[in-house]
Structures are given as C-alpha cells and as structure tokens.
Design a protein around this motif. Structure first.
Motif, PDB file in Angstrom:
ATOM      1  N   GLY A  55     -24.851  36.203  12.028  1.00 16.24           N
ATOM      2  CA  GLY A  55     -23.393  36.147  12.021  1.00 16.24           C
ATOM      3  C   GLY A  55     -22.821  36.032  10.622  1.00 16.24           C
ATOM      4  O   GLY A  55     -21.798  36.645  10.296  1.00 16.24           O
ATOM      5  N   GLY A  56     -23.481  35.257   9.770  1.00 18.62           N
ATOM      6  CA  GLY A  56     -23.030  35.121   8.384  1.00 18.62           C
ATOM      7  C   GLY A  56     -23.115  36.433   7.627  1.00 18.62           C
ATOM      8  O   GLY A  56     -22.208  36.785   6.873  1.00 18.62           O
ATOM      9  N   ILE A  67     -13.182  41.423  12.422  1.00 13.93           N
ATOM     10  CA  ILE A  67     -14.032  40.386  13.016  1.00 13.93           C
ATOM     11  C   ILE A  67     -13.297  39.691  14.151  1.00 13.93           C
ATOM     12  O   ILE A  67     -13.853  39.472  15.223  1.00 13.93           O
ATOM     13  N   SER A  68     -12.034  39.367  13.929  1.00 13.79           N
ATOM     14  CA  SER A  68     -11.254  38.670  14.951  1.00 13.79           C
ATOM     15  C   SER A  68     -11.100  39.525  16.203  1.00 13.79           C
ATOM     16  O   SER A  68     -11.242  39.031  17.334  1.00 13.79           O
ATOM     17  N   ILE A  69     -10.836  40.803  16.031  1.00 16.63           N
ATOM     18  CA  ILE A  69     -10.676  41.702  17.180  1.00 16.63           C
ATOM     19  C   ILE A  69     -12.001  41.869  17.921  1.00 16.63           C
ATOM     20  O   ILE A  69     -12.057  41.763  19.153  1.00 16.63           O
ATOM     21  N   VAL A  70     -13.078  42.093  17.190  1.00 17.69           N
ATOM     22  CA  VAL A  70     -14.396  42.232  17.813  1.00 17.69           C
ATOM     23  C   VAL A  70     -14.781  40.933  18.520  1.00 17.69           C
ATOM     24  O   VAL A  70     -15.296  40.948  19.646  1.00 17.69           O
ATOM     25  N   ALA A  71     -14.515  39.797  17.889  1.00 17.03           N
ATOM     26  CA  ALA A  71     -14.832  38.506  18.502  1.00 17.03           C
ATOM     27  C   ALA A  71     -14.023  38.307  19.780  1.00 17.03           C
ATOM     28  O   ALA A  71     -14.554  37.838  20.796  1.00 17.03           O
ATOM     29  N   GLY A  72     -12.748  38.657  19.753  1.00 22.02           N
ATOM     30  CA  GLY A  72     -11.909  38.532  20.950  1.00 22.02           C
ATOM     31  C   GLY A  72     -12.430  39.383  22.096  1.00 22.02           C
ATOM     32  O   GLY A  72     -12.525  38.918  23.236  1.00 22.02           O
ATOM     33  N   VAL A  73     -12.773  40.621  21.787  1.00 24.83           N
ATOM     34  CA  VAL A  73     -13.323  41.513  22.812  1.00 24.83           C
ATOM     35  C   VAL A  73     -14.666  40.965  23.312  1.00 24.83           C
ATOM     36  O   VAL A  73     -14.953  40.984  24.517  1.00 24.83           O
ATOM     37  N   ALA A  74     -15.485  40.449  22.391  1.00 26.89           N
ATOM     38  CA  ALA A  74     -16.776  39.875  22.775  1.00 26.89           C
ATOM     39  C   ALA A  74     -16.581  38.699  23.737  1.00 26.89           C
ATOM     40  O   ALA A  74     -17.278  38.598  24.753  1.00 26.89           O
ATOM     41  N   ALA A 123     -22.713  34.572  21.360  1.00 32.59           N
ATOM     42  CA  ALA A 123     -21.513  33.786  21.069  1.00 32.59           C
ATOM     43  C   ALA A 123     -21.668  33.047  19.737  1.00 32.59           C
ATOM     44  O   ALA A 123     -20.722  32.967  18.949  1.00 32.59           O
ATOM     45  N   THR A 124     -22.864  32.543  19.462  1.00 25.21           N
ATOM     46  CA  THR A 124     -23.116  31.854  18.197  1.00 25.21           C
ATOM     47  C   THR A 124     -23.007  32.822  17.022  1.00 25.21           C
ATOM     48  O   THR A 124     -22.423  32.488  15.981  1.00 25.21           O
ATOM     49  N   ILE A 125     -23.536  34.018  17.180  1.00 26.26           N
ATOM     50  CA  ILE A 125     -23.390  35.040  16.138  1.00 26.26           C
ATOM     51  C   ILE A 125     -21.912  35.315  15.892  1.00 26.26           C
ATOM     52  O   ILE A 125     -21.453  35.357  14.743  1.00 26.26           O
ATOM     53  N   THR A 126     -21.162  35.475  16.978  1.00 29.32           N
ATOM     54  CA  THR A 126     -19.734  35.758  16.873  1.00 29.32           C
ATOM     55  C   THR A 126     -19.011  34.622  16.155  1.00 29.32           C
ATOM     56  O   THR A 126     -18.181  34.860  15.268  1.00 29.32           O
TER      57      THR A 126
END
Length: 190
Positions: A55-56, A67-74, A123-126
């Motif tokens: 994730g880092g 990142i925020s958009i991909v995380a939200g979709v994830a 989820a941890t990666i995200t």
C-alpha cells in the motif's frame, strides 16, 4: 494515531463474518484460546506488514485524488463481498478439526495462508495508500486480532447461535459508508 484508529475500526468491521472468524471459532473448539490467539496474531502481523508495504508503494506512485476514488470503489466492493458472505471450504474445516498437536504452528500457518488475498489484506493495502504505514499496520493487526478474539469468546460461549445476518449486514453497511465517504471526499475538495 489517526491511521491506527481508522485501520483498527475498518479491519475490525471487515473481519466480522469473515472466514478467518469461522476458522478462529473452529480452532477454539479444539485448542485452548491462547495458542489460537497467538497464532492469529503472528500470522496477521506478517500479512499486514506485507500489505502496508504494498500500500505504501502504491500510495507513493499515485495522486491523492485517484487513490481516494479507487479506495472508495474498493470499499464499496468490500461491502458487496461481505454481503456475499464467506464460508470455510470442506477442506479448511477438516484441516482445523484434524490438527491436534502444535496448535500455535497450525493456527499461524492456516491463518497466514487464508489471509493472502483476503478482503482484510486488500483493505489494509487500501488504507496504507492513504495513511502512515506504522499506524495502519498496528491498527489493522489489532483490529483483526480483536475481531477474531471476539469470535473465539463468542464461539466458545454460544456455539453456532450467532446472529450471522445482523453481523453480515452491519459490516457491509460500514464498508459502504466508508466507501461513500472516500468517494465524496475528492469532490468536496474541488
């Protein structure tokens, strides 16, 4: 500290109703709780350390809005995954029931292998793409161990009388809320 608390909450919710909790309950019926919890902790710490490293690296390479958009979709995907449910395969259940010696090693190996590619790892990666690696690692590890400890205690006390649907819907709703918040955040900043 923010990364710690966010990661702890998200991973705790992600673990509710997950196959890892089912494994924890199964192992707890055969072994004393402490070796089971120790094995879960070792496996989780290793898998989540790898997760925050990935994730880092991803977080440093991508712009914050993406990142925020991909995380939200994830997270919306994790909500659907949670609704779909997770079950132990017959093979996983038989392994947990057959193993009688070396509980710590058996639990550690079983949890390590079951967590590779699991939603809590993803989820941890995200989370690590948006927050500091140390807080995310410790928070995600504590969150998962706490959820699995709860499964051990509840499983030993209540057996199979768990409100599975309520747990599943609650965890899915929490993921959906996190996903929507992450998707709205970039648009609010514009």
């Amino acid at each position: 500290m923010e990364a710690f608390w966010i990661s702890l909450a998200v991973i705790f919710v992600a673990e509710l109703g997950d196959k890892s909790q089912l494994m924890a309950m199964t192992f707890a019926t055969r072994f004393r709780p402490w070796p089971v919890l120790a094995g879960i902790t070792v496996a989780t710490a290793v898998v989540h350390l790898v997760s925050v490293a990935v994730g880092g690296l991803v977080g440093d390479a991508l712009p914050t809005t993406a990142i925020s958009i991909v995380a939200g979709v994830a997270f919306l995907g994790f909500a659907l995954w949670t609704l779909r449910g997770d079950e132990l395969t017959e093979e996983e259940s038989q392994k947990a029931q057959r193993t009688t010696r070396h509980a710590l090693i058996a639990v550690t190996v079983a949890f390590f292998l079951s967590e590779l590619g699991d939603k809590t790892m993803l989820a941890t990666i995200t989370l690590a793409t948006q927050h500091g690696w140390l807080g995310t690692w410790i928070g995600s590890t504590v969150g998962m161990v706490a959820a699995d400890a709860l499964a051990i205690v509840v499983g030993r006390m209540l057996g199979k009388h768990l409100p599975e649907k309520a747990i599943k819907y609650g965890a899915a709703a929490a993921f959906a809320i996190f996903g929507v918040v992450l998707l709205v955040e970039p648009f609010v900043q514009l």
